[in-house]
Design a protein around this motif. Sequence first.
Motif, PDB file in Angstrom:
ATOM      1  N   ILE A 179       1.188  -5.195  -6.500  1.00 32.81           N
ATOM      2  CA  ILE A 179       0.292  -6.350  -6.391  1.00 32.81           C
ATOM      3  C   ILE A 179       0.989  -7.609  -5.872  1.00 32.81           C
ATOM      4  CG2 ILE A 179       0.543  -7.262  -8.742  1.00 32.81           C
ATOM      5  CD1 ILE A 179      -2.528  -7.511  -8.798  1.00 32.81           C
ATOM      6  N   PHE A 180       2.307  -7.706  -6.089  1.00 30.33           N
ATOM      7  CA  PHE A 180       3.035  -8.891  -5.622  1.00 30.33           C
ATOM      8  C   PHE A 180       3.975  -8.592  -4.456  1.00 30.33           C
ATOM      9  CE2 PHE A 180       2.615 -10.060 -10.307  1.00 30.33           C
ATOM     10  CZ  PHE A 180       1.454 -10.785 -10.094  1.00 30.33           C
ATOM     11  N   GLY A 181       4.247  -7.323  -4.206  1.00 27.03           N
ATOM     12  CA  GLY A 181       5.166  -6.934  -3.145  1.00 27.03           C
ATOM     13  C   GLY A 181       6.467  -6.398  -3.711  1.00 27.03           C
ATOM     14  N   THR A 182       6.941  -5.289  -3.162  1.00 28.24           N
ATOM     15  CA  THR A 182       8.222  -4.732  -3.588  1.00 28.24           C
ATOM     16  C   THR A 182       9.340  -5.631  -3.086  1.00 28.24           C
ATOM     17  OG1 THR A 182       7.312  -2.497  -3.548  1.00 28.24           O
ATOM     18  CG2 THR A 182       9.716  -2.705  -3.466  1.00 28.24           C
ATOM     19  N   VAL A 203       3.119   5.783  -6.032  1.00 27.35           N
ATOM     20  CA  VAL A 203       2.873   5.744  -7.476  1.00 27.35           C
ATOM     21  C   VAL A 203       1.688   6.635  -7.830  1.00 27.35           C
ATOM     22  CG1 VAL A 203       2.118   4.255  -9.380  1.00 27.35           C
ATOM     23  CG2 VAL A 203       3.936   3.488  -7.838  1.00 27.35           C
ATOM     24  N   ALA A 204       0.638   6.605  -7.016  1.00 29.81           N
ATOM     25  CA  ALA A 204      -0.530   7.447  -7.267  1.00 29.81           C
ATOM     26  C   ALA A 204      -0.133   8.922  -7.336  1.00 29.81           C
ATOM     27  CB  ALA A 204      -1.576   7.228  -6.180  1.00 29.81           C
ATOM     28  N   GLN A 205       0.706   9.347  -6.415  1.00 28.36           N
ATOM     29  CA  GLN A 205       1.136  10.747  -6.402  1.00 28.36           C
ATOM     30  C   GLN A 205       1.973  11.082  -7.632  1.00 28.36           C
ATOM     31  OE1 GLN A 205       2.811  10.465  -2.407  1.00 28.36           O
ATOM     32  NE2 GLN A 205       1.319  11.964  -1.682  1.00 28.36           N
ATOM     33  N   ASP A 206       2.818  10.152  -8.062  1.00 28.91           N
ATOM     34  CA  ASP A 206       3.616  10.387  -9.266  1.00 28.91           C
ATOM     35  C   ASP A 206       2.739  10.459 -10.516  1.00 28.91           C
ATOM     36  OD1 ASP A 206       5.949  10.521  -7.874  1.00 28.91           O
ATOM     37  OD2 ASP A 206       6.630   8.508  -8.344  1.00 28.91           O
ATOM     38  N   LEU A 207       1.576   9.838 -10.453  1.00 26.49           N
ATOM     39  CA  LEU A 207       0.631   9.896 -11.572  1.00 26.49           C
ATOM     40  C   LEU A 207      -0.274  11.120 -11.496  1.00 26.49           C
ATOM     41  CD1 LEU A 207      -0.414   6.123 -11.680  1.00 26.49           C
ATOM     42  CD2 LEU A 207       0.954   7.323 -13.400  1.00 26.49           C
ATOM     43  N   GLY A 208      -0.072  11.946 -10.472  1.00 26.04           N
ATOM     44  CA  GLY A 208      -0.880  13.148 -10.330  1.00 26.04           C
ATOM     45  C   GLY A 208      -2.194  12.931  -9.618  1.00 26.04           C
ATOM     46  N   LEU A 209      -2.321  11.805  -8.915  1.00 28.89           N
ATOM     47  CA  LEU A 209      -3.547  11.493  -8.178  1.00 28.89           C
ATOM     48  C   LEU A 209      -3.380  11.846  -6.701  1.00 28.89           C
ATOM     49  CD1 LEU A 209      -4.201   7.969  -9.744  1.00 28.89           C
ATOM     50  CD2 LEU A 209      -5.333  10.111 -10.373  1.00 28.89           C
ATOM     51  N   GLU A 248       0.823  -1.208   0.000  1.00 28.82           N
ATOM     52  CA  GLU A 248       0.000   0.000   0.000  1.00 28.82           C
ATOM     53  C   GLU A 248       0.859   1.259   0.000  1.00 28.82           C
ATOM     54  OE1 GLU A 248      -3.223   0.202   2.755  1.00 28.82           O
ATOM     55  OE2 GLU A 248      -3.660  -1.945   2.631  1.00 28.82           O
ATOM     56  N   GLU A 249       2.014   1.200   0.639  1.00 28.23           N
ATOM     57  CA  GLU A 249       2.896   2.369   0.674  1.00 28.23           C
ATOM     58  C   GLU A 249       3.342   2.750  -0.735  1.00 28.23           C
ATOM     59  OE1 GLU A 249       7.190   3.655   2.671  1.00 28.23           O
ATOM     60  OE2 GLU A 249       6.018   2.022   3.554  1.00 28.23           O
ATOM     61  N   LYS A 250       3.686   1.736  -1.526  1.00 31.82           N
ATOM     62  CA  LYS A 250       4.100   2.033  -2.895  1.00 31.82           C
ATOM     63  C   LYS A 250       2.904   2.482  -3.728  1.00 31.82           C
ATOM     64  CE  LYS A 250       7.224   0.843  -6.514  1.00 31.82           C
ATOM     65  NZ  LYS A 250       8.438   0.087  -6.866  1.00 31.82           N
ATOM     66  N   ILE A 305       5.741   1.105 -15.835  1.00 27.07           N
ATOM     67  CA  ILE A 305       4.390   0.737 -15.391  1.00 27.07           C
ATOM     68  C   ILE A 305       4.359  -0.716 -14.933  1.00 27.07           C
ATOM     69  CG2 ILE A 305       2.039   0.287 -16.216  1.00 27.07           C
ATOM     70  CD1 ILE A 305       2.346   2.814 -17.978  1.00 27.07           C
ATOM     71  N   ALA A 306       4.959  -1.621 -15.731  1.00 31.01           N
ATOM     72  CA  ALA A 306       4.976  -3.038 -15.367  1.00 31.01           C
ATOM     73  C   ALA A 306       5.654  -3.252 -14.020  1.00 31.01           C
ATOM     74  CB  ALA A 306       5.684  -3.847 -16.455  1.00 31.01           C
ATOM     75  N   THR A 307       6.820  -2.636 -13.848  1.00 28.26           N
ATOM     76  CA  THR A 307       7.565  -2.799 -12.599  1.00 28.26           C
ATOM     77  C   THR A 307       6.767  -2.288 -11.407  1.00 28.26           C
ATOM     78  OG1 THR A 307       9.741  -2.728 -13.643  1.00 28.26           O
ATOM     79  CG2 THR A 307       9.625  -2.039 -11.355  1.00 28.26           C
ATOM     80  N   GLU A 308       6.219  -1.086 -11.524  1.00 31.33           N
ATOM     81  CA  GLU A 308       5.539  -0.479 -10.386  1.00 31.33           C
ATOM     82  C   GLU A 308       4.275  -1.242 -10.003  1.00 31.33           C
ATOM     83  OE1 GLU A 308       7.996   1.021  -9.436  1.00 31.33           O
ATOM     84  OE2 GLU A 308       7.490   3.137  -9.345  1.00 31.33           O
ATOM     85  N   LEU A 309       3.469  -1.637 -10.987  1.00 30.01           N
ATOM     86  CA  LEU A 309       2.240  -2.368 -10.671  1.00 30.01           C
ATOM     87  C   LEU A 309       2.544  -3.754 -10.113  1.00 30.01           C
ATOM     88  CD1 LEU A 309      -0.272  -1.474 -13.539  1.00 30.01           C
ATOM     89  CD2 LEU A 309       0.200  -0.266 -11.398  1.00 30.01           C
TER      90      LEU A 309
END
Length: 642
Positions: free
Chosen positions: A229-232, A122-128, A116-118, A221-225
Amino acid sequence: MKAEAFTNCSASRQMIDKATREGVSTAFHRVQEKKPCPFGTGGTCCRICYMGPCRVKDDGRDAGVCGATAETIAARNFGRMIAAGAAAHSDHAREVALVFLAAVRGEAPGFEIRDEEKLWAVAQDLGLDPAGKSTSLLAEEVALRVLAEFGQQEGELSFIRRAPAKRQEVWQKLNIVPRGIDREIVEMMHRTHMGVDQEYVHLMLHGMRASLADGWGGSMIATELQDIIFGTPVPIRAKVNLGVLRSDQVNIIVHGHEPLLPELILLAIKDEELQAQARAVGATGINVAGICCTANEILMRKGVPVAGSVLQQELALATGAVEAMAVDVQCIMQGLGQVARCYHTELFTTSSRARLPGVTHLEFDPQRGLEVAREIVQRAIKRFPQRRKVEIPAEEMDLVAGFSHETIKYILGGRFRASYRPLNDNVVNGRIRGVAAVVGCSNPRVRFGDLHTTLVRELIANDVLVLVTGCAAINCAKEGLLVPEAAEIAGSGLREVCEAVGMPPVLHCGSCVDNSRLLIAATEMVKEGGLGEDISELPLCGCAPEWMSEKAIAIGQYFVTSGVTVGFGVAFPTSGSSKLSDFVFGGMEEYVGAHWFYEPDPVAMARVIIEHIDAKRKALGIDVARERVLYDMEMRRKLEVV
């Protein structure tokens, strides 16, 4: 030809010899029969239209039927390689994004948000704005935003804003900031159609734009998602090489690049019912191992053992110990089908994008992914009693994987002081001479694995910290270079840093899409300060000494366009044109502050990389050790305080 000529890996040599005795054809047998076309190797064979195909000499007079010169043809071919590589990575990202969206909508059993932290970052980097939103709502917004970036026609990709400000200025000035991922790939294909763009520098500039759509778009995008979903990834110990296969267990190999179904197979084998079925046929359990980049994905998050790199896919089946192999996309050899039929292995294709003739197709669908995973495991169990002669090499090696850029910050500064400052400080003070990214495929036209490991040993001996991904990472792991003990063969400065932190001198950073992690790491070094204001100023270099796929060209170009000089071995696809080669090996520097180079010898490549790093150090003024001065009180009073 003897197996020793193909590789430094004794496990692979053993399986090549076994396949030879049993009359099984592998890539190592076929490569002896196929000689590369000199025009195709140099990039001057044009097959875009059927007034040809035309093979054009670089003599200033020869041209294709349409008048296309050697540099135009080579630039078109190079651009198409970038487009294909970017398409492969970006289609991978699209599939992950679609499954991600299905998961957050509750339509993909077995998948969930694990970081959830990531997700917030990522949401903030996408402007959300994440404030006040539930995890599922925020994740859905993230999924929809990244999916929109594939098809958008105007604007800029969101992750471009992650790059250093000076690098963004370079891209803006050249007008090469990607607008939408699919748009840049399609435009590259259009420009290279017969009778469209015929000026080689102009073609290469759009090649740069398409490559950025990969590195700062699809791959990122692939790396971040996948991390969300699988854990950093965090550092994790595991085993590598064909010896990870087990004679007393049902062996399932997952191979390809999308970790979606493999994650569910790992979940399925925990089911006691399936374990009982395995015991009922005489096995002691179920063993899952990976090949190629799927291996790297599940290795760095789950510690799943790695059977080998791309060139060991057929050799793994030749052990006679593999009950099932599930493949999805990219780097899957058609020869696998024939090899599988020589043994008891059932081979499964699982992607809607890819099939092999005569092979079982069980298509992955996120809504019934667990069902597909269970069926593969059950069918593998049924194959166990059909084994004939089994010969598993003894070789397996320890490794440490899982160095995401977040992990690197954490191990250097801890949770509350996570920072690249210790890395930058040790580059400035010279303990670490610089950083090299050694990435890319394995290639049977060279002694596979040997180029990677020879180069890496030379680099770490000269205090260069090495970051590895993809099959390069697997080859280095097999030689014991991905454990902290490998610091013993590093230079004194790098060894001191590794021993202080407890890390290897060669850091496993993931799969081929995870080269985007290296872009973020380079950006973090710039932002930390002390090493210039742009990626192009860093004492950093990239290379792919054993490359073979179009994805490698896309990766190499997005590194160069981002300011990182990159070297390739084996062969270079512009060598048939002196004009284009002069541009990529030198002229490109004037545009983006970096260039390509070609060097097939790994020791010579190491020398070029070290000289490049030293030149960057000199430009930064950190090539000479600074005198340490002990300040007295009077000297301190004279210091200006800002």
